[in-house]
Design a protein around this motif. Structure first.
Motif, PDB file in Angstrom:
ATOM      1  N   THR A  77      -9.280  -0.047   8.671  1.00  0.00           N
ATOM      2  CA  THR A  77      -9.907   1.100   9.329  1.00  0.00           C
ATOM      3  C   THR A  77      -8.882   2.126   9.773  1.00  0.00           C
ATOM      4  O   THR A  77      -9.225   3.274  10.029  1.00  0.00           O
ATOM      5  N   LEU A  78      -7.613   1.729   9.890  1.00  0.00           N
ATOM      6  CA  LEU A  78      -6.539   2.663  10.198  1.00  0.00           C
ATOM      7  C   LEU A  78      -5.408   2.400   9.215  1.00  0.00           C
ATOM      8  O   LEU A  78      -4.716   1.390   9.304  1.00  0.00           O
ATOM      9  N   ILE A  79      -5.238   3.318   8.278  1.00  0.00           N
ATOM     10  CA  ILE A  79      -4.273   3.095   7.209  1.00  0.00           C
ATOM     11  C   ILE A  79      -2.848   3.032   7.745  1.00  0.00           C
ATOM     12  O   ILE A  79      -1.980   2.387   7.148  1.00  0.00           O
ATOM     13  N   ASP A  80      -2.582   3.665   8.906  1.00  0.00           N
ATOM     14  CA  ASP A  80      -1.242   3.580   9.499  1.00  0.00           C
ATOM     15  C   ASP A  80      -0.882   2.150   9.881  1.00  0.00           C
ATOM     16  O   ASP A  80       0.292   1.864  10.165  1.00  0.00           O
ATOM     17  N   SER A  81      -1.885   1.253   9.905  1.00  0.00           N
ATOM     18  CA  SER A  81      -1.590  -0.159  10.155  1.00  0.00           C
ATOM     19  C   SER A  81      -0.673  -0.720   9.070  1.00  0.00           C
ATOM     20  O   SER A  81       0.034  -1.709   9.293  1.00  0.00           O
ATOM     21  N   TYR A  82      -0.716  -0.114   7.895  1.00  0.00           N
ATOM     22  CA  TYR A  82       0.080  -0.567   6.753  1.00  0.00           C
ATOM     23  C   TYR A  82       0.971   0.576   6.239  1.00  0.00           C
ATOM     24  O   TYR A  82       1.143   0.734   5.030  1.00  0.00           O
ATOM     25  N   LYS A  83       1.513   1.366   7.152  1.00  0.00           N
ATOM     26  CA  LYS A  83       2.244   2.570   6.741  1.00  0.00           C
ATOM     27  C   LYS A  83       3.411   2.255   5.819  1.00  0.00           C
ATOM     28  O   LYS A  83       3.544   2.838   4.734  1.00  0.00           O
ATOM     29  N   SER A  84       4.291   1.347   6.215  1.00  0.00           N
ATOM     30  CA  SER A  84       5.446   1.019   5.380  1.00  0.00           C
ATOM     31  C   SER A  84       5.017   0.424   4.053  1.00  0.00           C
ATOM     32  O   SER A  84       5.654   0.639   3.020  1.00  0.00           O
ATOM     33  N   LEU A  85       3.929  -0.337   4.080  1.00  0.00           N
ATOM     34  CA  LEU A  85       3.423  -0.959   2.862  1.00  0.00           C
ATOM     35  C   LEU A  85       2.967   0.106   1.862  1.00  0.00           C
ATOM     36  O   LEU A  85       3.313   0.054   0.673  1.00  0.00           O
ATOM     37  N   ALA A  86       2.189   1.070   2.339  1.00  0.00           N
ATOM     38  CA  ALA A  86       1.719   2.133   1.461  1.00  0.00           C
ATOM     39  C   ALA A  86       2.883   2.922   0.884  1.00  0.00           C
ATOM     40  O   ALA A  86       2.892   3.277  -0.305  1.00  0.00           O
ATOM     41  N   GLU A  87       3.887   3.186   1.731  1.00  0.00           N
ATOM     42  CA  GLU A  87       5.053   3.935   1.245  1.00  0.00           C
ATOM     43  C   GLU A  87       5.855   3.112   0.241  1.00  0.00           C
ATOM     44  O   GLU A  87       6.340   3.643  -0.761  1.00  0.00           O
ATOM     45  N   ALA A  88       5.998   1.813   0.488  1.00  0.00           N
ATOM     46  CA  ALA A  88       6.749   0.965  -0.440  1.00  0.00           C
ATOM     47  C   ALA A  88       6.065   0.897  -1.801  1.00  0.00           C
ATOM     48  O   ALA A  88       6.737   0.864  -2.837  1.00  0.00           O
ATOM     49  N   LEU A  89       4.741   0.878  -1.817  1.00  0.00           N
ATOM     50  CA  LEU A  89       4.014   0.909  -3.089  1.00  0.00           C
ATOM     51  C   LEU A  89       4.237   2.242  -3.797  1.00  0.00           C
ATOM     52  O   LEU A  89       4.402   2.284  -5.026  1.00  0.00           O
ATOM     53  N   ALA A  90       4.260   3.327  -3.021  1.00  0.00           N
ATOM     54  CA  ALA A  90       4.574   4.629  -3.618  1.00  0.00           C
ATOM     55  C   ALA A  90       5.985   4.629  -4.188  1.00  0.00           C
ATOM     56  O   ALA A  90       6.232   5.188  -5.262  1.00  0.00           O
ATOM     57  N   HIS A  91       6.919   3.969  -3.486  1.00  0.00           N
ATOM     58  CA  HIS A  91       8.298   3.878  -3.995  1.00  0.00           C
ATOM     59  C   HIS A  91       8.331   3.084  -5.304  1.00  0.00           C
ATOM     60  O   HIS A  91       9.085   3.427  -6.228  1.00  0.00           O
ATOM     61  N   GLY A  92       7.524   2.016  -5.373  1.00  0.00           N
ATOM     62  CA  GLY A  92       7.432   1.264  -6.625  1.00  0.00           C
ATOM     63  C   GLY A  92       6.925   2.135  -7.750  1.00  0.00           C
ATOM     64  O   GLY A  92       7.366   2.008  -8.903  1.00  0.00           O
ATOM     65  N   GLY A  93       5.999   3.048  -7.414  1.00  0.00           N
ATOM     66  CA  GLY A  93       5.530   3.998  -8.412  1.00  0.00           C
ATOM     67  C   GLY A  93       6.613   4.971  -8.825  1.00  0.00           C
ATOM     68  O   GLY A  93       6.767   5.280 -10.015  1.00  0.00           O
TER      69      GLY A  93
END
Length: 543
Positions: free
Chosen positions: A300-316
């Motif tokens: 419900t709050l994507i900032d709960s996984y902020k580093s995770l979302a960014e790390a996936l973007a880095h993988g991209g």
């Protein structure tokens, strides 16, 4: 002498003070300066470790085991400077320190007050643990006018006076809203915010004006006139397509140049921003496209996984791919068939979490990934759920579970009450405090010869950051390896704590007990995320 830049915010929260601080740090670093970034948080919690992720966002963990604000993640990702315990302080920590000193009698019988004792403690933090930094950027959390932030504002006012105007700059981030009905930008909120800041004795030396629309020159001159600033120090901060474009946008607006002019630095080299240009180009113009399902508890709050979302973007970025994220609440899989939700994704990631809610859904997601040969990445809790799934469905350990949720016949995941950190024995009690009592910070792991993760890392020993209280039970290793096909491919140096599991009968199935997302950066994607996205790209060709 070190120069200090204090970043405050006004009008509303979430204006991007953290990204502004990180971006300025990156720009100064690109000019050859040594930078350090810090966060002053006004809440009464000692640290964010016991706060709900859906209220505060993720907890960022440093190598030295501090649970800190998520903005420190931005600082690290943008500058590559590893954050430390001494880079984040809260009102709760400040008052805890002051009260401890009072109890010990350190104040020699003085009446303990906000001024000078609390403000002195804040100032001591601001100037502590520094060596030869050229710039220290201190972000003040909250919004000017909030009662809880007043001691911090008073402290930075005093600090600025003590080191002198030539060594202190106050940057104020504010809002210039666009009113659709009137069809114009409104500068009054910014004027009032600067006035509020001035009421506590701080004259903003530079403004960052957030707006969804370009701010015309005449509006910037108006703001400058009312706020007692040169027009060139009113910096427009417009929305951009990716956060990694923010340093480039600020540089185009002259942010870093004006900072140097304020400090009378005239001989600084031009910044080399080619790496940022390359990152933005890859984000904007990817050659591939993959979809990753994140099956979590705090969606419900994507900032709960902020580093995770960014790390996936880095993988991209590492694979020149756009990573599309589908956020799925793990609870839905407890009442619904996961197939319709997961059959078209190219990878499944189950992140960390605490508590029993949604765990069966995560186990179903791990089972789907194992059976359908979809790339699976389990992080912390996600690794534990994959182990429980294998124990139940492959090793014949019916009722296998975690003692985190109560007594279980087969505790394949349980509470570790003691472990080694280097040569020091650390201990925990099941009924002890929650805050700061987990296995926190950087720990080494030894990787198994000929394992998938050893090939991915290109090393036999690694160091990664942890944040968890429960561990996979090493006593079930033989059953899980021989009967369930799990490979314990990473262990603590003493062989007692499982750090990584993987499957040899699967294209890409990896679970890790640590949080690799905390060390990933756009210029240096974490190898596990790069490998996971590469596997997802292979899967996309099969779907």
């Amino acid at each position: 002498m070190t120069r200090f830049i204090f970043i405050t915010g006004g009008v509303v929260s979430s204006l991007g003070k953290g990204l502004a601080s990180a971006s300025l740090g990156a720009l100064l670093q690109a000019r050859g300066f040594k930078v350090r970034l810090r966060k002053l948080d006004p809440y009464l919690n000692v640290d964010p470790g016991t706060m709900s992720p859906v209220q505060h966002g993720e907890v960022f963990v440093t190598d030295d085991g501090a649970e800190t604000d998520l903005d420190l993640g931005h600082y690290e990702r943008f500058t590559g400077v590893a954050a430390r315990r001494t880079d984040n302080i809260t009102t709760g920590r400040i008052y805890s320190n002051v009260i401890s000193k009072e109890r010990r009698g350190d104040y020699l019988g003085a009446t303990v007050q906000v001024i000078p004792h609390v403000t002195d403690e804040i100032k001591a933090f601001i100037g502590s643990d520094l060596t030869d930094e050229d710039f220290v950027l201190c972000e003040v959390g909250g919004t000017v006018g909030d009662i809880e932030s007043l001691p911090f504002l008073e402290a930075i006012r005093q600090f600025g006076n003590e080191i002198g105007q030539e060594h202190a700059l106050f940057v104020h981030v504010t809002l210039v809203p666009f009113l659709g009905a009137a069809g114009e930008l409104k500068t009054k909120p910014t004027q009032h915010s600067v006035k509020e800041l001035l009421s506590v004795g701080i004259q903003a030396g530079m403004l960052l004006c957030r707006s969804e629309h370009p701010i015309p020159a005449d509006q910037r001159r108006k703001i400058a006139l009312f706020c007692n600033l040169p027009p060139e120090r009113v910096i427009a901060a417009n929305d951009v397509s990716t956060i990694y474009e923010v340093p480039l946008a600020y540089h185009a607006q002259g942010f870093d140049e004006q900072v140097l002019q304020y400090f009378n630095i005239t001989n600084a080299p031009k910044p080399d921003l080619r790496r940022w240009d390359s990152v933005v180009k890859r984000v904007r113009e990817p050659e591939h496209d993959v979809t990753i399902a994140i099956v979590g508890k705090y969606t419900t709050l994507i900032d709960s996984y902020k580093s995770l979302a960014e790390a996936l973007a880095h993988g991209g970025i590492a694979n020149n791919a756009r990573v599309r994220l589908e956020w799925l609440d793990s609870q839905i899989f407890e009442t619904e068939d996961p197939v319709p939700h997961l059959e078209n994704v190219h990878g499944i990631l189950v992140p960390g979490g605490f508590g029993e809610r949604g765990t069966e859904g995560k186990i179903h997601a791990a089972k789907f990934a194992r059976e359908r040969k979809v790339p699976y990445f389990g992080i912390c809790f996600g690794m534990q759920m994959a182990v429980i799934e294998a124990a139940r469905n492959l090793a014949g350990l019916k009722g296998a579970g975690s003692t985190e949720f109560g007594p279980t016949e087969h505790p394949v995941v349980g509470l570790m009450t003691e472990w080694l950190r280097g040569n020091e024995l650390e201990k925990r009690a099941a009924n002890g405090d929650l805050g700061g009592t987990m296995r926190l910070g950087a720990y080494p792991a030894i990787l198994r010869q000929n394992s998938k993760v050893r090939a991915i890392y290109g090393a036999g020993e690694i160091s990664e950051r942890h944040r968890h209280r429960y561990e996979v039970n090493i006593n079930y290793r033989q059953a899980l390896e021989q009967q369930a096909g799990l490979i314990f491919s990473g262990l603590s140096p003493d062989g007692e704590l499982p750090e990584i599991v993987e499957r040899a009968d699967h294209p890409w199935f990896v679970g890790v007990q640590y949080h690799p997302e905390l060390k990933s950066k756009p210029m240096d994607p974490h190898p596990l995320f790069a490998a996971f996205i590469k596997a997802a790209m292979e899967q996309s060709r099969l779907v």
